[in-house]
Design a protein around this motif. Structure first.
Motif, PDB file in Angstrom:
ATOM      1  N   LYS A  45       0.834  -1.210   0.000  1.00  0.00           N
ATOM      2  CA  LYS A  45       0.000   0.000   0.000  1.00  0.00           C
ATOM      3  C   LYS A  45       0.875   1.270   0.000  1.00  0.00           C
ATOM      4  CE  LYS A  45      -3.590   2.275   2.650  1.00  0.00           C
ATOM      5  NZ  LYS A  45      -3.876   2.572   4.041  1.00  0.00           N
ATOM      6  N   ASN A  48       1.764   1.905  -3.487  1.00  0.00           N
ATOM      7  CA  ASN A  48       0.634   1.837  -4.406  1.00  0.00           C
ATOM      8  C   ASN A  48       0.609   3.059  -5.327  1.00  0.00           C
ATOM      9  OD1 ASN A  48      -1.673   0.746  -5.518  1.00  0.00           O
ATOM     10  ND2 ASN A  48      -3.025   1.559  -3.948  1.00  0.00           N
ATOM     11  N   ASN A  49       0.181   2.863  -6.555  1.00  0.00           N
ATOM     12  CA  ASN A  49       0.042   3.933  -7.550  1.00  0.00           C
ATOM     13  C   ASN A  49       1.354   4.630  -7.902  1.00  0.00           C
ATOM     14  OD1 ASN A  49      -2.753   3.510  -7.727  1.00  0.00           O
ATOM     15  ND2 ASN A  49      -3.099   4.807  -5.946  1.00  0.00           N
TER      16      ASN A  49
END
Length: 95
Positions: A45, A48-49
């Protein structure tokens, strides 16, 4: 990390700035965490992105998971910031 974390980050920043000619640059993070899906999910997480390539591998006896993250980072400070974000994970080892 047996030493003062701030000393470690300061030394790392110096090394990164000395060895990296141009930013953004690709960086490989390596962590070892106690085997826990939640801990691995937290690391995933955190990246993430970002277009990170994340690989995990369980230890032979299944007690630990190694996490390798290959990602393009914008600066030495950005790299260190990610180390600080994951440092809250109990038992994490940064390599």
């Amino acid at each position: 990390m047996s030493q003062n974390p701030e000393e470690f980050y300061e030394r790392l920043k110096g090394e990164l700035e000395k060895t990296t000619e141009k930013w953004p640059a690709e960086y490989l993070y390596k962590f070892i965490v106690p085997a826990s899906d939640e801990k691995v999910a937290f690391i995933e997480k955190t990246f993430n992105n970002m277009g990170a390539i994340i690989k995990t591998n369980k230890s032979k006896n299944g007690n630990f998971i190694s996490v390798s993250i290959n990602v393009v980072m914008s600066s030495a400070d950005a790299i260190i910031e990610k180390y600080k974000e994951v440092s809250v994970i109990e038992g994490i080892i940064s390599l």
